[in-house]
Design an enzyme around this catalytic site. Structure first.
Site, PDB file in Angstrom:
ATOM      1  CE  LYS A 130       1.971 -10.565   8.506  1.00 56.13           C
ATOM      2  NZ  LYS A 130       1.639  -9.691   8.937  1.00 56.13           N
ATOM      3  CB  ALA A 188      -9.865  -2.997   0.834  1.00 55.37           C
ATOM      4  CB  ILE A 211      -4.311  -3.649   8.387  1.00 56.07           C
ATOM      5  CG1 ILE A 211      -2.559  -2.734   8.314  1.00 56.07           C
ATOM      6  CG2 ILE A 211      -4.557  -3.354   9.670  1.00 56.07           C
ATOM      7  CD1 ILE A 211      -2.116  -1.868   9.289  1.00 56.07           C
ATOM      8  CD  GLU A 258     -10.218   1.353  -0.529  1.00 55.81           C
ATOM      9  OE1 GLU A 258      -9.609   2.721  -0.643  1.00 55.81           O
ATOM     10  OE2 GLU A 258      -9.753   0.642   0.979  1.00 55.81           O
ATOM     11  N   GLY A 265      -4.161   3.814   6.487  1.00 54.77           N
ATOM     12  CA  GLY A 265      -2.822   4.150   6.563  1.00 54.77           C
ATOM     13  C   GLY A 265      -2.706   4.778   7.730  1.00 54.77           C
ATOM     14  NE  ARG A 266       1.353   2.003  10.840  1.00 59.91           N
ATOM     15  CZ  ARG A 266       0.851   2.158  12.392  1.00 59.91           C
ATOM     16  NH1 ARG A 266      -0.032   1.215  11.904  1.00 59.91           N
ATOM     17  NH2 ARG A 266       1.767   1.610  13.530  1.00 59.91           N
ATOM     18  CG  ASP A 276       6.758   2.699   9.460  1.00 60.19           C
ATOM     19  OD1 ASP A 276       7.451   1.947   8.295  1.00 60.19           O
ATOM     20  OD2 ASP A 276       6.226   1.578  10.191  1.00 60.19           O
ATOM     21  CG  MET A 327       4.958   3.120   5.852  1.00 58.09           C
ATOM     22  SD  MET A 327       3.750   4.427   6.925  1.00 58.09           S
ATOM     23  CE  MET A 327       4.359   6.193   7.187  1.00 58.09           C
ATOM     24  CG  HIS A 333       8.823 -32.503 -10.394  1.00 64.43           C
ATOM     25  ND1 HIS A 333       8.114 -31.321 -10.748  1.00 64.43           N
ATOM     26  CD2 HIS A 333       8.685 -33.879 -10.374  1.00 64.43           C
ATOM     27  CE1 HIS A 333       6.714 -32.820 -11.027  1.00 64.43           C
ATOM     28  NE2 HIS A 333       7.189 -33.553 -10.918  1.00 64.43           N
TER      29      HIS A 333
END
Length: 468
Positions: free
Chosen positions: A56, A185, A188, A207, A274-275, A315, A321, A447
């Protein structure tokens, strides 16, 4: 031999949160964690060290550069000679990680959680307690929580190393690749591909699935794909990779798409497919800890394993996950151990992809709800009709709500647009309490704010949107 009430194996979001909450509830707690970053012990697991947080930070830095190049001129701001200091950008990322991982160490100290650095391994059962080798020191605990997380799944044709990297390697390139390949895709792949595309890389995403973001709502996936392709990300779906070869200059990937064999060469290749559960070195076999056919620790609805006094969360037990799912399991389990009613509502876990535009959803998609035999009504409202979004200069995307047509209960929300990672929480809260689209529609929203789009989408479910 030291004795604890609770010993947590793993210091990621599931483990460190479980340790802190258990300590708050009066347990004597220890945590053993083996994660090392830059040769030093570092709490926080994959998420804080090489996952959620550093990605991030890089997404934010790269988006600022993108806006500087392409968006500021529309605001009357002209900048010439903009450049990227990648070393400084990576240093900033590391500083953010240091602050947060150091914060976990502080919280352990504050809550009197004893920390061991190294691997935790089951040794033997001792009465109603367990003896665990905590980084070379045998400790005893009545309750042991396995929170060892997961590892990136490698492509059999392309083990990690050299020009082939997983998430941690993709966050530490010393220079911007000219051509970057991404296999997968998913979250991550999209996030890291976006980072390096913004910084100048030509990014190709491969993908295996036949479509884009097939777990998301169809309308959201269609809009997101359109926006990513507009940015220059190149996608290929339904591909079958047959060969990956590395050389000094890069890595070539051979794949079949629509019965056509293609070979393309990249400077770097990110594999994000994936993990897999991390149970290596745990000693599961030696004590008979049951794993399923995919290697996940088997648990019941209260996170109990087949061994008395041994639990597992995060996980390593499968499911979504996600760090926030793991944290909630840590809290729930600690409270269960204290005789409280810990609980996780898996039906309203939010999913977020921090690209630009962001993608977020919770609950059922329209297609999933209909597949379950539910009669649904939907409401959708675009950011292009929202004053704050237009003021920001980012009118992309929309919010879509899915409600039960008979009861009006909110059963899903799907968003694509700016800052939807923050907007999703409001609807998740309403869904958590069994709220309706009418509840959301009648809630006063300030608003001008982006959140008004959420309100308008709920109004649209009854065909009474006010600003469209």
């Amino acid at each position: 031999m030291e004795t604890f009430d609770v010993l947590v194996i793993g210091g990621g979001p599931a483990g460190y949160v479980a340790a802190i909450r258990a300590a708050q509830l009066g347990f004597r707690v220890a945590c053993v964690d083996a994660f090392t970053r830059d040769g030093k012990a570092s709490l926080g697991g994959t998420c804080l060290n090489v996952g959620c947080i550093p990605s991030k930070a890089m997404l934010d830095s790269s988006e600022k550069y993108e806006m500087l190049q392409h968006d500021f001129a529309d605001h009357g701001i002209t900048v010439q000679g903009a450049s990227v200091d990648l070393g400084k950008m990576l240093s900033r990322k590391a500083g953010v990680v240091d602050k947060l991982t150091g914060g976990i160490a502080y919280l352990f100290k504050k809550n009197k959680v004893t920390s061991f650095h190294g691997y935790g391994q089951f040794v033997r059962q001792d009465g109603d307690a367990w003896v665990v080798d905590a980084a070379g020191t045998e400790v005893k605990a009545k309750h042991v929580i396995v929170a060892t997380g997961s590892n990136p799944r490698a492509l059999p044709l392309a083990p990690f190393g050299g020009h082939v990297v997983e998430n941690s390697g993709a966050l530490a390139f010393e220079q911007v690749p000219t051509k970057l390949g991404v296999i997968g895709a998913g979250v991550i792949g999209l996030e890291l591909g976006s980072v390096w595309r913004r910084l100048g890389a030509q990014v190709t995403v491969l993908e295996a699935l036949p479509g884009f973001l097939m777990a998301a709502d169809d309308a959201v996936a269609k809009e997101a794909l359109k926006q990513f392709q507009k940015q220059g990300l190149e996608f290929h779906f339904g591909v079958n990779i047959s060969k990956v070869e590395q050389s000094d200059g890069g890595v070539s990937v051979t794949y079949t798409e629509k019965e056509q064999e293609v070979t393309v060469t990249f400077d770097k290749l990110i594999v994000s497919i994936g993990r897999v559960p991390n149970t290596d070195g745990l000693g599961a076999d030696s004590v008979g800890l049951a794993l399923d056919e995919r290697g996940f620790v088997k648990v019941d609805s209260h996170y109990r394993t087949n061994l008395p006094g041994v639990y597992a969360i995060g996980d390593v037990i499968g499911g979504a996950m996600l760090a926030h799912k793991a944290e909630e399991e840590g809290v729930a389990l600690a409270e269960m151990l204290a005789g409280q009613a810990g609980h996780v509502n898996y039906d309203v876990i939010p999913w977020v992809i921090y690209t630009s535009p962001e993608i977020a959803w919770a609950g059922l998609t329209e297609k999933q709800a209909k597949a379950q035999g539910l009669q649904v009504k939907t409401g959708q409202f675009p950011f292009s009709a929202n004053g704050r979004a237009l003021g920001h200069g980012d009118p992309r995307g929309f919010v879509k709500v899915v409600a039960d047509a008979q009861t009006d209960r909110l059963i899903g929300v799907h968003m694509v647009g700016g800052n939807v990672s923050e907007l999703i929480a409001e609807v998740v809260a309403i869904m958590e309490f069994g709220g309706s689209s009418e509840d959301l529609a009648r809630t006063i929203h300030a608003h001008p704010t982006l959140s008004e789009v959420v309100k308008e989408a709920a109004l649209a479910a009854d065909k009474r949107a006010l600003h469209m």
